[in-house]
Design a protein around this motif. Structure first.
Motif, PDB file in Angstrom:
ATOM      1  N   GLN A   8       0.820  -1.216   0.000  1.00  0.00           N
ATOM      2  CA  GLN A   8       0.000   0.000   0.000  1.00  0.00           C
ATOM      3  C   GLN A   8       0.853   1.264   0.000  1.00  0.00           C
ATOM      4  O   GLN A   8       0.436   2.291  -0.514  1.00  0.00           O
ATOM      5  N   ILE A   9       2.025   1.206   0.604  1.00  0.00           N
ATOM      6  CA  ILE A   9       2.911   2.363   0.704  1.00  0.00           C
ATOM      7  C   ILE A   9       4.024   2.204  -0.322  1.00  0.00           C
ATOM      8  O   ILE A   9       4.805   1.260  -0.270  1.00  0.00           O
ATOM      9  N   TYR A  15       7.233   7.924   3.899  1.00  0.00           N
ATOM     10  CA  TYR A  15       6.127   7.642   4.814  1.00  0.00           C
ATOM     11  C   TYR A  15       6.599   7.734   6.268  1.00  0.00           C
ATOM     12  O   TYR A  15       5.974   8.406   7.086  1.00  0.00           O
ATOM     13  N   GLU A  16       7.711   7.087   6.579  1.00  0.00           N
ATOM     14  CA  GLU A  16       8.229   7.114   7.952  1.00  0.00           C
ATOM     15  C   GLU A  16       8.632   8.521   8.381  1.00  0.00           C
ATOM     16  O   GLU A  16       8.375   8.933   9.512  1.00  0.00           O
ATOM     17  N   LEU A  18       7.401  11.383   7.345  1.00  0.00           N
ATOM     18  CA  LEU A  18       6.177  12.150   7.584  1.00  0.00           C
ATOM     19  C   LEU A  18       5.491  11.733   8.880  1.00  0.00           C
ATOM     20  O   LEU A  18       4.998  12.575   9.631  1.00  0.00           O
ATOM     21  N   ARG A  19       5.463  10.444   9.166  1.00  0.00           N
ATOM     22  CA  ARG A  19       4.866   9.965  10.419  1.00  0.00           C
ATOM     23  C   ARG A  19       5.657  10.494  11.612  1.00  0.00           C
ATOM     24  O   ARG A  19       5.078  10.899  12.614  1.00  0.00           O
ATOM     25  N   ASP A  20       6.989  10.516  11.504  1.00  0.00           N
ATOM     26  CA  ASP A  20       7.833  11.049  12.581  1.00  0.00           C
ATOM     27  C   ASP A  20       7.565  12.533  12.806  1.00  0.00           C
ATOM     28  O   ASP A  20       7.724  13.033  13.916  1.00  0.00           O
ATOM     29  N   GLN A  21       7.161  13.230  11.759  1.00  0.00           N
ATOM     30  CA  GLN A  21       6.857  14.655  11.859  1.00  0.00           C
ATOM     31  C   GLN A  21       5.440  14.903  12.362  1.00  0.00           C
ATOM     32  O   GLN A  21       5.028  16.036  12.526  1.00  0.00           O
ATOM     33  N   GLY A  22       4.673  13.835  12.566  1.00  0.00           N
ATOM     34  CA  GLY A  22       3.341  13.973  13.134  1.00  0.00           C
ATOM     35  C   GLY A  22       2.189  13.869  12.152  1.00  0.00           C
ATOM     36  O   GLY A  22       1.040  14.069  12.536  1.00  0.00           O
ATOM     37  N   ALA A  23       2.461  13.554  10.903  1.00  0.00           N
ATOM     38  CA  ALA A  23       1.381  13.404   9.921  1.00  0.00           C
ATOM     39  C   ALA A  23       0.571  12.151  10.236  1.00  0.00           C
ATOM     40  O   ALA A  23       1.109  11.165  10.744  1.00  0.00           O
ATOM     41  N   SER A  24      -0.718  12.188   9.930  1.00  0.00           N
ATOM     42  CA  SER A  24      -1.560  11.010  10.129  1.00  0.00           C
ATOM     43  C   SER A  24      -1.111   9.916   9.162  1.00  0.00           C
ATOM     44  O   SER A  24      -0.415  10.182   8.174  1.00  0.00           O
ATOM     45  N   LYS A  25      -1.554   8.696   9.439  1.00  0.00           N
ATOM     46  CA  LYS A  25      -1.195   7.577   8.557  1.00  0.00           C
ATOM     47  C   LYS A  25      -1.700   7.822   7.138  1.00  0.00           C
ATOM     48  O   LYS A  25      -0.990   7.595   6.161  1.00  0.00           O
ATOM     49  N   GLY A  26      -2.933   8.305   7.039  1.00  0.00           N
ATOM     50  CA  GLY A  26      -3.522   8.549   5.724  1.00  0.00           C
ATOM     51  C   GLY A  26      -2.802   9.631   4.945  1.00  0.00           C
ATOM     52  O   GLY A  26      -2.514   9.476   3.763  1.00  0.00           O
ATOM     53  N   LYS A  27      -2.505  10.738   5.625  1.00  0.00           N
ATOM     54  CA  LYS A  27      -1.813  11.847   4.956  1.00  0.00           C
ATOM     55  C   LYS A  27      -0.412  11.418   4.538  1.00  0.00           C
ATOM     56  O   LYS A  27       0.025  11.693   3.420  1.00  0.00           O
ATOM     57  N   ALA A  28       0.292  10.732   5.428  1.00  0.00           N
ATOM     58  CA  ALA A  28       1.642  10.272   5.105  1.00  0.00           C
ATOM     59  C   ALA A  28       1.617   9.323   3.909  1.00  0.00           C
ATOM     60  O   ALA A  28       2.472   9.394   3.025  1.00  0.00           O
ATOM     61  N   ALA A  29       0.621   8.437   3.876  1.00  0.00           N
ATOM     62  CA  ALA A  29       0.508   7.488   2.765  1.00  0.00           C
ATOM     63  C   ALA A  29       0.231   8.216   1.457  1.00  0.00           C
ATOM     64  O   ALA A  29       0.854   7.913   0.431  1.00  0.00           O
ATOM     65  N   ILE A  31       0.931  11.347   0.581  1.00  0.00           N
ATOM     66  CA  ILE A  31       2.093  12.110   0.132  1.00  0.00           C
ATOM     67  C   ILE A  31       3.191  11.178  -0.369  1.00  0.00           C
ATOM     68  O   ILE A  31       3.783  11.399  -1.432  1.00  0.00           O
ATOM     69  N   ALA A  32       3.464  10.115   0.386  1.00  0.00           N
ATOM     70  CA  ALA A  32       4.514   9.170  -0.009  1.00  0.00           C
ATOM     71  C   ALA A  32       4.183   8.524  -1.349  1.00  0.00           C
ATOM     72  O   ALA A  32       5.054   8.378  -2.211  1.00  0.00           O
ATOM     73  N   ASN A  33       2.930   8.138  -1.537  1.00  0.00           N
ATOM     74  CA  ASN A  33       2.542   7.498  -2.792  1.00  0.00           C
ATOM     75  C   ASN A  33       2.549   8.476  -3.956  1.00  0.00           C
ATOM     76  O   ASN A  33       2.956   8.129  -5.061  1.00  0.00           O
ATOM     77  N   ALA A  34       2.136   9.715  -3.714  1.00  0.00           N
ATOM     78  CA  ALA A  34       2.172  10.728  -4.774  1.00  0.00           C
ATOM     79  C   ALA A  34       3.606  11.023  -5.179  1.00  0.00           C
ATOM     80  O   ALA A  34       3.919  11.161  -6.365  1.00  0.00           O
ATOM     81  N   GLN A  35       4.488  11.099  -4.200  1.00  0.00           N
ATOM     82  CA  GLN A  35       5.889  11.370  -4.485  1.00  0.00           C
ATOM     83  C   GLN A  35       6.506  10.219  -5.274  1.00  0.00           C
ATOM     84  O   GLN A  35       7.219  10.437  -6.246  1.00  0.00           O
ATOM     85  N   ALA A  36       6.204   8.987  -4.873  1.00  0.00           N
ATOM     86  CA  ALA A  36       6.753   7.824  -5.580  1.00  0.00           C
ATOM     87  C   ALA A  36       6.223   7.773  -7.016  1.00  0.00           C
ATOM     88  O   ALA A  36       6.971   7.479  -7.949  1.00  0.00           O
ATOM     89  N   LYS A  37       4.939   8.071  -7.190  1.00  0.00           N
ATOM     90  CA  LYS A  37       4.332   8.062  -8.532  1.00  0.00           C
ATOM     91  C   LYS A  37       4.965   9.126  -9.413  1.00  0.00           C
ATOM     92  O   LYS A  37       5.295   8.885 -10.568  1.00  0.00           O
TER      93      LYS A  37
END
Length: 93
Positions: A8-9, A15-16, A18-29, A31-37
């Motif tokens: 999924q990620i 992702y990690e 963003l999560r360390d910075q306090g982003a929710s799981k959904g938001k981190a996912a 952003i991470a997926n958009a960046q990878a795409k």
């Protein structure tokens, strides 16, 4: 070491971070997926990375959203501020 978050990620490292910075799981996912795409389709730096994952211009926000952001960062006197004053306060806090 970066943990594998499953299929999924698409970008576990982002992702990690963003999560360390306090982003929710959904938001981190998202952003991470958009960046990878974007990296895959452009073969380089993504637009998300170029923007640093930041939001759009404050001028494009409505006053209620500006107020909520000011509340989130702890700007005093925000309830009496105009939209322009909220923008100034957010930029200079």
């Amino acid at each position: 070491m970066v943990k594998d978050h499953g299929s999924q990620i698409k970008d576990d490292k982002t992702y990690e971070r963003l999560r360390d910075q306090g982003a929710s799981k959904g938001k981190a996912a998202r952003i991470a997926n958009a960046q990878a795409k974007s990296k895959a389709s452009h073969g380089g730096t993504s637009e998300t990375a170029a923007k640093g994952g930041r939001h759009g211009r404050y001028e494009d926000w409505n006053k209620d959203d500006l107020y909520q952001q000011a509340k989130k960062v702890g700007i005093a006197g925000r309830s009496k501020m105009s939209k322009d004053a909220l923008i100034d306060a957010l930029r200079n806090h």
